[in-house]
Design a protein around this motif. Structure first.
Motif, PDB file in Angstrom:
ATOM      1  N   ILE A  63     -23.982 -21.594 -29.287  1.00 14.75           N
ATOM      2  CA  ILE A  63     -22.528 -21.702 -28.683  1.00 14.75           C
ATOM      3  C   ILE A  63     -22.671 -22.371 -27.278  1.00 14.75           C
ATOM      4  O   ILE A  63     -23.602 -22.394 -26.748  1.00 14.75           O
ATOM      5  CB  ILE A  63     -22.243 -20.288 -28.266  1.00 14.75           C
ATOM      6  N   VAL A  64     -21.862 -23.245 -27.077  1.00 14.92           N
ATOM      7  CA  VAL A  64     -21.798 -24.305 -26.063  1.00 14.92           C
ATOM      8  C   VAL A  64     -21.491 -23.211 -24.791  1.00 14.92           C
ATOM      9  O   VAL A  64     -20.556 -22.525 -24.938  1.00 14.92           O
ATOM     10  CB  VAL A  64     -20.783 -25.386 -26.180  1.00 14.92           C
ATOM     11  N   GLN A  65     -22.179 -23.200 -24.077  1.00 18.51           N
ATOM     12  CA  GLN A  65     -22.029 -22.426 -22.725  1.00 18.51           C
ATOM     13  C   GLN A  65     -21.591 -23.063 -21.523  1.00 18.51           C
ATOM     14  O   GLN A  65     -21.674 -24.306 -21.430  1.00 18.51           O
ATOM     15  CB  GLN A  65     -23.474 -21.571 -22.370  1.00 18.51           C
ATOM     16  N   GLY A  66     -20.952 -22.364 -20.583  1.00 14.71           N
ATOM     17  CA  GLY A  66     -20.766 -23.016 -19.243  1.00 14.71           C
ATOM     18  C   GLY A  66     -19.586 -23.602 -19.221  1.00 14.71           C
ATOM     19  O   GLY A  66     -18.973 -24.274 -18.071  1.00 14.71           O
ATOM     20  N   LEU A  67     -18.542 -23.565 -20.321  1.00 17.14           N
ATOM     21  CA  LEU A  67     -17.263 -24.258 -20.150  1.00 17.14           C
ATOM     22  C   LEU A  67     -16.286 -23.379 -19.094  1.00 17.14           C
ATOM     23  O   LEU A  67     -16.522 -22.229 -19.232  1.00 17.14           O
ATOM     24  CB  LEU A  67     -16.627 -24.325 -21.500  1.00 17.14           C
ATOM     25  N   PRO A  84     -20.894 -14.632 -35.599  1.00 16.00           N
ATOM     26  CA  PRO A  84     -20.921 -13.468 -34.787  1.00 16.00           C
ATOM     27  C   PRO A  84     -21.094 -13.829 -33.270  1.00 16.00           C
ATOM     28  O   PRO A  84     -21.787 -14.221 -32.867  1.00 16.00           O
ATOM     29  CB  PRO A  84     -22.267 -12.872 -35.258  1.00 16.00           C
ATOM     30  N   SER A  85     -20.060 -13.025 -32.678  1.00 16.28           N
ATOM     31  CA  SER A  85     -19.877 -12.987 -31.171  1.00 16.28           C
ATOM     32  C   SER A  85     -20.922 -12.456 -30.661  1.00 16.28           C
ATOM     33  O   SER A  85     -21.597 -11.217 -30.939  1.00 16.28           O
ATOM     34  CB  SER A  85     -18.785 -12.516 -30.850  1.00 16.28           C
ATOM     35  N   ASP A  86     -21.721 -12.941 -29.515  1.00 12.44           N
ATOM     36  CA  ASP A  86     -23.003 -12.575 -28.590  1.00 12.44           C
ATOM     37  C   ASP A  86     -22.393 -11.806 -27.525  1.00 12.44           C
ATOM     38  O   ASP A  86     -22.979 -11.634 -26.507  1.00 12.44           O
ATOM     39  CB  ASP A  86     -24.107 -13.253 -28.850  1.00 12.44           C
ATOM     40  N   GLY A  87     -20.904 -11.993 -27.270  1.00 12.67           N
ATOM     41  CA  GLY A  87     -20.297 -11.419 -26.010  1.00 12.67           C
ATOM     42  C   GLY A  87     -20.219 -12.641 -25.301  1.00 12.67           C
ATOM     43  O   GLY A  87     -19.460 -12.492 -24.066  1.00 12.67           O
ATOM     44  N   SER A  88     -20.523 -13.910 -25.730  1.00 17.72           N
ATOM     45  CA  SER A  88     -20.131 -15.025 -24.676  1.00 17.72           C
ATOM     46  C   SER A  88     -18.847 -15.155 -24.487  1.00 17.72           C
ATOM     47  O   SER A  88     -17.804 -14.967 -25.385  1.00 17.72           O
ATOM     48  CB  SER A  88     -20.880 -16.330 -25.584  1.00 17.72           C
ATOM     49  N   TYR A  89     -18.124 -15.797 -23.259  1.00 18.02           N
ATOM     50  CA  TYR A  89     -16.907 -15.912 -22.708  1.00 18.02           C
ATOM     51  C   TYR A  89     -16.098 -14.517 -23.014  1.00 18.02           C
ATOM     52  O   TYR A  89     -14.944 -14.595 -23.200  1.00 18.02           O
ATOM     53  CB  TYR A  89     -16.379 -17.035 -23.528  1.00 18.02           C
ATOM     54  N   GLY A  90     -16.954 -13.771 -22.847  1.00 18.78           N
ATOM     55  CA  GLY A  90     -16.059 -12.209 -22.914  1.00 18.78           C
ATOM     56  C   GLY A  90     -15.523 -11.732 -24.170  1.00 18.78           C
ATOM     57  O   GLY A  90     -14.503 -11.250 -24.042  1.00 18.78           O
ATOM     58  N   ILE A 135     -16.555 -11.967 -35.879  1.00 17.54           N
ATOM     59  CA  ILE A 135     -16.931 -13.142 -36.232  1.00 17.54           C
ATOM     60  C   ILE A 135     -15.704 -14.163 -35.541  1.00 17.54           C
ATOM     61  O   ILE A 135     -14.487 -14.237 -35.932  1.00 17.54           O
ATOM     62  CB  ILE A 135     -16.698 -13.324 -37.777  1.00 17.54           C
ATOM     63  N   TYR A 136     -16.137 -14.929 -34.491  1.00 19.34           N
ATOM     64  CA  TYR A 136     -15.046 -15.689 -33.777  1.00 19.34           C
ATOM     65  C   TYR A 136     -15.343 -16.919 -33.442  1.00 19.34           C
ATOM     66  O   TYR A 136     -16.521 -17.334 -33.693  1.00 19.34           O
ATOM     67  CB  TYR A 136     -15.454 -14.833 -32.182  1.00 19.34           C
TER      68      TYR A 136
END
Ligand code: NAX
Length: 327
Positions: free
Chosen positions: A293-297, A267-273, A279-280
């Motif tokens: 989710i791996v952040q900051g890429l 489920p997307s939490d809005g990360s990376y827009g 479900i992404y």
């Protein structure tokens, strides 16, 4: 040996089921020290065939198989389960529109979500394999209001493994030397296999291959691999899909390796827009049974356009099934 856990598999008499059950029962998914009780769900006409599969499972005398429940009742199938692999789905028939396909699958995944809500363990780990996997996972999740939405995931691991295999072949390395590949988005031809962060033997993958190969060969090959298998084999991917399902669950249960990540439809939490809620496919690390989710890429224009296109498709699919969500 640990205490047994309960693992539900739907569509258990199908071709993926046949490639999946024996490996789960042998301990490939959760380990050789983890006994499993299999809960197998099928539609009523497939119960005789399922009985044959149960006979074969028993005939393997697996040390890690602690019991089998075979049923056409979804409430029995999901009773007290720790893991659920939702494989059975309605395939697209001749002349069937996407709308009809989503609707037919809603009739399967809505009730299954509700049964999981009512009967499964509160920390059940659900993997949806049956297509359209991401949106089927969303339907199940939205019919399980008492469960944590993060219990529901969809499989993009087969696409992830296909990407590893293509890149390994191109660079002459083994898949184990490749790290940080990502499948963003939908398990469909809009998925975006991203190599911008990937390494091969510690070197940036995109320094080892040219852009034309990446763009015109690698990406379409991974996106269209399912169709290529059907053309070659006369049947859709089964053993590789089962293997990816095992990889997905094993990683979720036992964690990712240091310095690497995997791709999971979550489920997307809005990360990376990305639109929250769909479900992404994201790059994730897993620790203690929880994914993050791996952040900051860094995301360049090339990636952005492709990530948005697959997000758009998922938002459209969601629009077609919202009436199937529990109020
Ligand atoms: P099969 O048609 O061989 O088996 C499906 C089984 O599901 C059948 O035995 C059927 O009786 C059963 N079934 C149907 N409705 C059910 C219900 N309501 N409850 C329980 N069982 C039910 O298909 P198979 O090749 O095993 O593929 C299964 C699904 O995986 C398909 O939807 C397929 O499109 C999907 N795939 C997903 C992949 C992914 O990466 N996410 C890749 C492989 C595969 O294409």
């Amino acid at each position: 040996m640990k205490a047994p856990v309960r693992v539900a598999v739907t569509g258990a008499a199908g071709q993926i089921g046949y490639a999946l059950l024996f490996r789960i029962a042998a301990g490939d998914m959760l380990g050789k020290d983890q006994p499993v009780i299999l809960h197998l769900l099928e539609i009523t006409p497939a119960l005789p065939a399922l009985q044959g599969v149960v006979m074969e499972l028993n005939d393997c005398a697996f040390p890690t198989l602690a019991g089998v429940v075979a049923t056409d009742d979804v409430n029995v199938a999901f009773k007290d389960v720790d893991y659920a692999l939702l494989v059975g789905a309605r395939p697209r028939g001749p002349g069937m529109e996407r709308k009809d396909l989503l609707e037919a699958n809603g009739a399967i995944f809505g009730p299954q979500g509700k049964a999981l809500n009512d009967h499964a363990k509160r920390d059940v780990k659900v993997l949806v394999v049956g297509n359209p996997a991401n949106t089927n996972a969303l339907i199940a999740q939205q019919n399980a209001p008492d469960l944590d939405p993060k219990c529901f995931t969809a499989m993009v691991r087969l696409d992830h493994n296909r990407a590893l295999s293509q890149l390994a072949e191109k660079t002459g390395k083994h898949t184990t030397q490749i790290k940080k590949v990502t499948i963003w988005g939908n398990h469909s031809s809009t998925q975006y296999p991203d190599l911008h962060h990937a390494t091969v033997d510690g070197k940036p993958a995109l320094n080892l291959v040219d852009q034309a190969w990446y763009e015109n060969d690698f990406i379409p090959t991974v996106q269209q691999r399912g169709a290529a298998i059907i053309k070659a084999r006369g049947a859709s991917s089964a053993a590789s899909a089962a293997s990816a399902a095992i990889d997905h669950m094993r990683t979720w249960a036992l964690g990712t390796e240091e310095g690497d990540w995997v791709s999971m439809g979550i489920p997307s939490d809005g990360s990376y827009g990305i639109a929250p809620g769909v479900i992404y496919g994201y790059p994730v690390t897993v620790k203690d049974g929880k994914y993050a989710i791996v952040q900051g890429l860094e995301i360049g224009d090339f990636s952005r356009a492709r990530m948005d296109a697959t997000d758009k498709e998922l938002r459209e699919e969601r629009g077609g099934v919202e009436h199937l969500f529990a109020k």
